[in-house]
Design an enzyme around this catalytic site. Structure first.
Site, short mmCIF file in Angstrom:
data_model
loop_
_atom_site.label_atom_id
_atom_site.label_comp_id
_atom_site.label_asym_id
_atom_site.label_seq_id
_atom_site.Cartn_x
_atom_site.Cartn_y
_atom_site.Cartn_z
N ARG A 173 40.08 40.40 34.48
CA ARG A 173 39.12 40.70 33.41
C ARG A 173 39.80 40.71 32.04
O ARG A 173 39.16 40.49 31.03
CB ARG A 173 38.48 42.09 33.64
CG ARG A 173 37.60 42.20 34.84
CD ARG A 173 37.27 43.66 35.12
NE ARG A 173 36.67 44.34 34.00
CZ ARG A 173 35.37 44.33 33.70
NH1 ARG A 173 34.53 43.65 34.46
NH2 ARG A 173 34.90 44.99 32.67
N ARG A 177 47.55 37.28 25.71
CA ARG A 177 47.59 36.26 24.66
C ARG A 177 48.95 36.20 23.98
O ARG A 177 49.61 37.23 23.81
CB ARG A 177 46.53 36.55 23.59
CG ARG A 177 45.12 36.55 24.12
CD ARG A 177 44.12 36.29 23.00
NE ARG A 177 42.78 36.55 23.48
CZ ARG A 177 42.13 37.69 23.30
NH1 ARG A 177 42.67 38.67 22.59
NH2 ARG A 177 40.91 37.83 23.78
N ARG A 249 34.34 54.47 42.30
CA ARG A 249 34.91 55.46 41.40
C ARG A 249 33.81 55.89 40.45
O ARG A 249 32.93 55.11 40.07
CB ARG A 249 36.06 54.85 40.58
CG ARG A 249 37.26 54.54 41.37
CD ARG A 249 37.87 55.76 42.01
NE ARG A 249 38.77 56.45 41.07
CZ ARG A 249 39.46 57.53 41.41
NH1 ARG A 249 39.33 58.08 42.62
NH2 ARG A 249 40.27 58.09 40.53
N ARG A 279 41.15 57.34 28.98
CA ARG A 279 40.95 56.88 27.60
C ARG A 279 40.14 57.90 26.82
O ARG A 279 39.53 58.80 27.40
CB ARG A 279 40.26 55.51 27.57
CG ARG A 279 38.95 55.46 28.33
CD ARG A 279 38.42 54.01 28.39
NE ARG A 279 37.18 53.95 29.15
CZ ARG A 279 36.49 52.85 29.36
NH1 ARG A 279 36.89 51.69 28.87
NH2 ARG A 279 35.36 52.86 30.05
N GLU A 300 37.90 60.56 28.90
CA GLU A 300 37.30 60.03 30.13
C GLU A 300 38.24 60.23 31.31
O GLU A 300 39.41 59.86 31.25
CB GLU A 300 37.00 58.54 29.95
CG GLU A 300 36.37 57.90 31.18
CD GLU A 300 35.91 56.46 30.95
OE1 GLU A 300 35.38 56.15 29.86
OE2 GLU A 300 36.11 55.65 31.86
N TYR A 348 31.56 44.40 40.54
CA TYR A 348 31.96 44.91 39.22
C TYR A 348 31.42 43.94 38.16
O TYR A 348 32.10 43.00 37.76
CB TYR A 348 33.49 44.94 39.20
CG TYR A 348 34.18 45.63 38.05
CD1 TYR A 348 33.50 46.11 36.94
CD2 TYR A 348 35.56 45.79 38.08
CE1 TYR A 348 34.18 46.74 35.91
CE2 TYR A 348 36.25 46.41 37.06
CZ TYR A 348 35.55 46.88 35.97
OH TYR A 348 36.24 47.48 34.94
N ASP A 350 29.43 43.06 34.41
CA ASP A 350 29.16 43.54 33.05
C ASP A 350 27.69 43.28 32.70
O ASP A 350 27.01 42.51 33.37
CB ASP A 350 30.04 42.79 32.05
CG ASP A 350 31.51 43.15 32.22
OD1 ASP A 350 31.79 44.25 32.72
OD2 ASP A 350 32.36 42.32 31.86
N1 UDP Z 1 43.55 48.34 32.82
C1 UDP Z 1 44.82 48.88 32.71
N2 UDP Z 1 45.23 49.34 31.49
C2 UDP Z 1 44.44 49.32 30.40
C3 UDP Z 1 43.15 48.77 30.50
C4 UDP Z 1 42.73 48.28 31.73
O1 UDP Z 1 45.54 48.95 33.68
O2 UDP Z 1 44.87 49.79 29.34
C5 UDP Z 1 43.11 47.84 34.13
C6 UDP Z 1 42.38 48.92 34.93
O3 UDP Z 1 42.68 48.77 36.29
C7 UDP Z 1 40.94 48.60 34.65
C8 UDP Z 1 40.95 47.08 34.60
O4 UDP Z 1 42.21 46.76 34.00
O5 UDP Z 1 40.08 49.10 35.65
C9 UDP Z 1 39.80 46.46 33.83
O6 UDP Z 1 39.80 46.99 32.52
P1 UDP Z 1 38.48 47.02 31.63
O7 UDP Z 1 38.88 47.47 30.28
O8 UDP Z 1 37.76 45.74 31.78
O9 UDP Z 1 37.65 48.19 32.35
P2 UDP Z 1 36.24 48.88 31.97
O10 UDP Z 1 36.08 48.88 30.48
O11 UDP Z 1 35.18 48.10 32.71
O12 UDP Z 1 36.41 50.27 32.52
#
Ligand code: UDP
Length: 372
Positions: A173, A177, A249, A279, A300, A348, A350
């Protein structure tokens, strides 16, 4: 007119209801067991500050599909918004998703793109040819050090298991870059609805042939009252969990309020395993066109979903997929129910993918259910 039941008033249910109602051939009843529409996208203005709160966590709309973008823009103005996320690791703030700035910050370098590519290639685990797990995907493409810093701890907190047990698709996901582009998404269109997601969904549901009933649970016994049912709830709940429960989860939030600005950004991730939350989101930064003297922010936390919690993220571990297969075999046998959305298909997804699939689902149904 044929009676249709839509179970769930999130994006999936609303889009299907709208597509059917506007043919003029169906009376659509939408039910939701919660007291509001919008599912996990629900937004509401905080009465004290006027800040738009994403009640179930931050939602940023992004898509490369022009049809989906045009569709949502019919219901509210989507104000261009670029999601720029930061990550705190070991006492320092880094840029996400991993980009040239992150690599230079982390290694204390001033690499050009080509130098960074060579450097990261050297760090990547070359013994992994076809990465199947989250961990293999990370080790192959960013190497052990960046993996341990930005993904290992965060993912363990988020998913409650070792990243080696999770599929590579979760990490795919996120882009990596070798430029200073720090947009969290790669999509062509990105924005936040001026009046919030619940407003958009309410507009989608506003039609003379749609009625919405809140605080109403679905009962399988009511099935015979309808010509067709579109079910967007959890697939295992539909079958009363008789093959077992699928793993999800869930997340919960601790809310804080104060004057001024807490973190200067909508979302900051906390990568260290020792920090209990994943976060912090500060919602006034999702509407930069507005200004507020006060602020509200949320830590969170992630945990396993118990019977009373709202499911968020489908885990899709091996055991889950075995159970899912049993439910899917039963779905095949049922003719007057369509299963769609994140919970009913246990994927999963969006918001933009949900809308695309709901539009397609309605279209397929309408093609088959031709008037005689
Ligand atoms: N992830 C991570 N570190 C980060 C952000 C994301 O390890 O700083 C991993 C984590 O396993 C997460 C996945 O990448 O579930 C997808 O991240 P995304 O930001 O797409 O998750 P969402 O916003 O859907 O919770």
């Amino acid at each position: 007119m044929k009676k249709i039941l839509v179970v769930g008033a999130g994006f999936s249910g609303a889009v299907v209801a709208n597509s059917l109602a506007k043919t003029g051939r169906y009376l659509v009843e939408v039910i939701d067991e919660r007291s509001h529409i919008g599912g996990n996208c629900h937004t509401e203005k905080d009465p004290d500050t006027g800040i738009m709160i994403h009640k179930y966590g931050p939602h940023i709309f992004h898509t490369s599909n022009e049809v989906v973008w045009d569709y949502v823009n019919r219901f509210d103005r989507f104000i261009p918004f670029v999601n720029r996320v930061k990550s705190v690791y070991n006492g320092q703030v880094y840029s996400l998703p991993i980009n040239l700035h992150t690599i230079n910050q982390f290694y204390g370098k001033a690499f050009s793109p080509a130098e960074a590519i060579d450097w990261i290639k050297e760090k990547g685990d070359k013994s992994i040819l076809d990465p199947k797990t989250f961990e293999e995907q990370a080790k192959k493409f960013v190497g052990e050090e960046l993996y341990k810093a930005f993904f290992y701890g965060y993912t363990k907190k988020q998913w409650g298991c070792e990243p080696a047990d999770l599929p590579a698709s979760i990490l795919k996901r996120l882009p990596v870059r070798f430029s200073y582009d720090d947009n969290y998404y790669n999509d062509r269109f990105q924005g936040i609805p001026e009046n919030g997601y619940s407003y958009v969904i309410e507009k989608i549901l506003t039609h003379k042939f749609i009625t919405v009933k809140l605080n109403e649970k679905f009962s399988n016994e009511s099935r015979s009252n309808y010509h067709h049912i579109f079910y967007t709830g959890p697939i295992d709940a539909f079958f009363s969990f008789h093959h077992g429960r699928l793993g999800y989860r869930t997340v919960f939030f601790k809310e804080y309020r104060k004057d001024g600005d807490h973190q200067g950004n909508p979302v900051i991730n906390y990568a260290d395993e020792s920090v209990p939350y994943t976060r912090i989101h500060e919602h006034k930064h999702f509407t930069p066109w507005e200004s507020f003297d006060k602020t509200i922010y949320f830590e969170e936390y992630s945990k396993e979903t118990s019977e009373v919690d709202i499911p968020y993220y489908p885990k899709r571990l091996e055991g889950d997929l075995k159970i899912l297969k049993l439910y899917e075999e039963e779905v095949e046998q049922i003719k007057n129910v369509s299963f769609l959305g994140r919970l009913a298909t246990y994927r999963y997804l969006d918001m933009h993918q949900i809308i695309e699939e709901a539009l397609e689902c309605a279209e397929r149904y309408l093609e088959k259910d031709v008037p005689v």
